[in-house]
Design a protein around this motif. Sequence first.
Motif, PDB file in Angstrom:
ATOM      1  N   LEU A  13       0.645  -1.070  -0.077  1.00 23.93           N
ATOM      2  CA  LEU A  13       0.061   0.107  -0.159  1.00 23.93           C
ATOM      3  C   LEU A  13       0.754   1.199   0.082  1.00 23.93           C
ATOM      4  O   LEU A  13       0.546   2.197  -0.822  1.00 23.93           O
ATOM      5  N   PRO A  14       1.992   1.360   0.723  1.00 20.60           N
ATOM      6  CA  PRO A  14       2.456   2.440   0.777  1.00 20.60           C
ATOM      7  C   PRO A  14       3.011   3.138  -0.567  1.00 20.60           C
ATOM      8  O   PRO A  14       3.388   4.254  -0.800  1.00 20.60           O
ATOM      9  N   GLU A  15       3.443   2.061  -1.481  1.00 25.14           N
ATOM     10  CA  GLU A  15       4.019   2.281  -2.766  1.00 25.14           C
ATOM     11  C   GLU A  15       3.064   3.083  -3.474  1.00 25.14           C
ATOM     12  O   GLU A  15       3.575   3.787  -4.576  1.00 25.14           O
ATOM     13  N   LEU A  16       1.869   3.190  -3.290  1.00 20.20           N
ATOM     14  CA  LEU A  16       0.889   3.977  -4.158  1.00 20.20           C
ATOM     15  C   LEU A  16       0.974   5.362  -3.754  1.00 20.20           C
ATOM     16  O   LEU A  16       0.481   6.261  -4.755  1.00 20.20           O
ATOM     17  N   PHE A  17       1.783   5.741  -2.738  1.00 17.15           N
ATOM     18  CA  PHE A  17       1.919   7.052  -2.467  1.00 17.15           C
ATOM     19  C   PHE A  17       3.209   7.432  -2.723  1.00 17.15           C
ATOM     20  O   PHE A  17       3.395   8.606  -2.555  1.00 17.15           O
ATOM     21  N   MET A  18       3.919   6.844  -3.460  1.00 12.47           N
ATOM     22  CA  MET A  18       5.564   7.381  -3.642  1.00 12.47           C
ATOM     23  C   MET A  18       5.433   7.781  -5.275  1.00 12.47           C
ATOM     24  O   MET A  18       4.799   7.322  -5.972  1.00 12.47           O
ATOM     25  N   LYS A  19       5.749   8.893  -5.260  1.00 13.41           N
ATOM     26  CA  LYS A  19       5.813   9.666  -6.567  1.00 13.41           C
ATOM     27  C   LYS A  19       7.099   9.629  -7.333  1.00 13.41           C
ATOM     28  O   LYS A  19       6.943   9.928  -8.600  1.00 13.41           O
ATOM     29  N   SER A  20       8.103   9.095  -6.820  1.00  9.51           N
ATOM     30  CA  SER A  20       9.396   9.096  -7.439  1.00  9.51           C
ATOM     31  C   SER A  20      10.202   7.781  -7.401  1.00  9.51           C
ATOM     32  O   SER A  20       9.778   7.092  -6.296  1.00  9.51           O
ATOM     33  N   LYS A  21      11.052   7.248  -8.266  1.00 12.62           N
ATOM     34  CA  LYS A  21      12.036   6.361  -8.158  1.00 12.62           C
ATOM     35  C   LYS A  21      12.742   6.330  -6.939  1.00 12.62           C
ATOM     36  O   LYS A  21      12.948   5.323  -6.306  1.00 12.62           O
ATOM     37  N   GLU A  22      13.353   7.569  -6.290  1.00  4.82           N
ATOM     38  CA  GLU A  22      14.045   7.400  -5.241  1.00  4.82           C
ATOM     39  C   GLU A  22      13.085   7.101  -3.954  1.00  4.82           C
ATOM     40  O   GLU A  22      13.514   6.332  -3.171  1.00  4.82           O
ATOM     41  N   THR A  25      12.673   3.067  -4.250  1.00  8.09           N
ATOM     42  CA  THR A  25      14.044   2.805  -3.756  1.00  8.09           C
ATOM     43  C   THR A  25      14.279   2.723  -2.385  1.00  8.09           C
ATOM     44  O   THR A  25      14.512   1.647  -1.797  1.00  8.09           O
ATOM     45  N   PHE A  26      14.038   4.001  -1.864  1.00  8.39           N
ATOM     46  CA  PHE A  26      14.043   4.111  -0.234  1.00  8.39           C
ATOM     47  C   PHE A  26      13.061   3.185   0.524  1.00  8.39           C
ATOM     48  O   PHE A  26      13.684   2.536   1.458  1.00  8.39           O
ATOM     49  N   TRP A  27      11.977   2.993   0.040  1.00 11.80           N
ATOM     50  CA  TRP A  27      11.092   2.072   0.780  1.00 11.80           C
ATOM     51  C   TRP A  27      11.475   0.563   0.721  1.00 11.80           C
ATOM     52  O   TRP A  27      11.388   0.022   1.914  1.00 11.80           O
ATOM     53  N   ARG A  28      11.897   0.260  -0.573  1.00 14.95           N
ATOM     54  CA  ARG A  28      12.578  -1.253  -0.670  1.00 14.95           C
ATOM     55  C   ARG A  28      13.654  -1.551   0.271  1.00 14.95           C
ATOM     56  O   ARG A  28      13.950  -2.579   0.984  1.00 14.95           O
ATOM     57  N   MET A  29      14.540  -0.410   0.465  1.00 15.46           N
ATOM     58  CA  MET A  29      15.740  -0.571   1.300  1.00 15.46           C
ATOM     59  C   MET A  29      15.327  -0.556   2.657  1.00 15.46           C
ATOM     60  O   MET A  29      15.714  -1.546   3.377  1.00 15.46           O
ATOM     61  N   LEU A  30      14.105   0.025   3.214  1.00 14.31           N
ATOM     62  CA  LEU A  30      13.721   0.170   4.638  1.00 14.31           C
ATOM     63  C   LEU A  30      13.313  -1.307   4.922  1.00 14.31           C
ATOM     64  O   LEU A  30      13.325  -1.665   5.907  1.00 14.31           O
ATOM     65  N   ARG A  31      12.558  -1.942   4.050  1.00 16.00           N
ATOM     66  CA  ARG A  31      11.810  -2.981   4.001  1.00 16.00           C
ATOM     67  C   ARG A  31      12.867  -4.234   4.371  1.00 16.00           C
ATOM     68  O   ARG A  31      12.451  -5.161   4.912  1.00 16.00           O
ATOM     69  N   ARG A  32      14.233  -3.944   3.808  1.00 14.17           N
ATOM     70  CA  ARG A  32      15.073  -4.959   4.187  1.00 14.17           C
ATOM     71  C   ARG A  32      15.538  -4.858   5.656  1.00 14.17           C
ATOM     72  O   ARG A  32      16.260  -5.858   6.063  1.00 14.17           O
ATOM     73  N   LEU A  33      15.386  -3.856   6.268  1.00 18.37           N
ATOM     74  CA  LEU A  33      16.028  -3.605   7.710  1.00 18.37           C
ATOM     75  C   LEU A  33      14.726  -4.058   8.610  1.00 18.37           C
ATOM     76  O   LEU A  33      15.055  -4.475   9.533  1.00 18.37           O
TER      77      LEU A  33
END
Length: 101
Positions: A13-22, A25-33
């Motif tokens: 769901l949060p990915e629907l609010f993301m407007k840029s590639k950055e 990328t950042f969200w997926r990085m956080l999900r690794r943590l």
Amino acid sequence: MTTLNTLQEAKELPELFMKSKEEITFWRMLRRLSDRIRFDLDDRYLDKASKIEAYRMKDIVIKLADHQLVITKGDKSKTLPMDDLLKQPSMVFKEILRMMD
């Protein structure tokens, strides 16, 4: 407003609010943590929200604003250029890990 392409590629769901590639990328990085990431939207109501204002993970707050990434834990703060998410993602990842310690 979510585009069809964004809707098809979103995994969470949060990915629907993301407007840029950055942001993605950042969200997926956080999900690794962590799998317990909270986020603050720009509106209290989900259907009126248009962007994510901050990400919260444990006692860390991370904001993406003004082409900068601001990582805060208590009274410590670290600011990184947004370009580092695409150019040096491992450095950004390490900085977040350092703040988690």
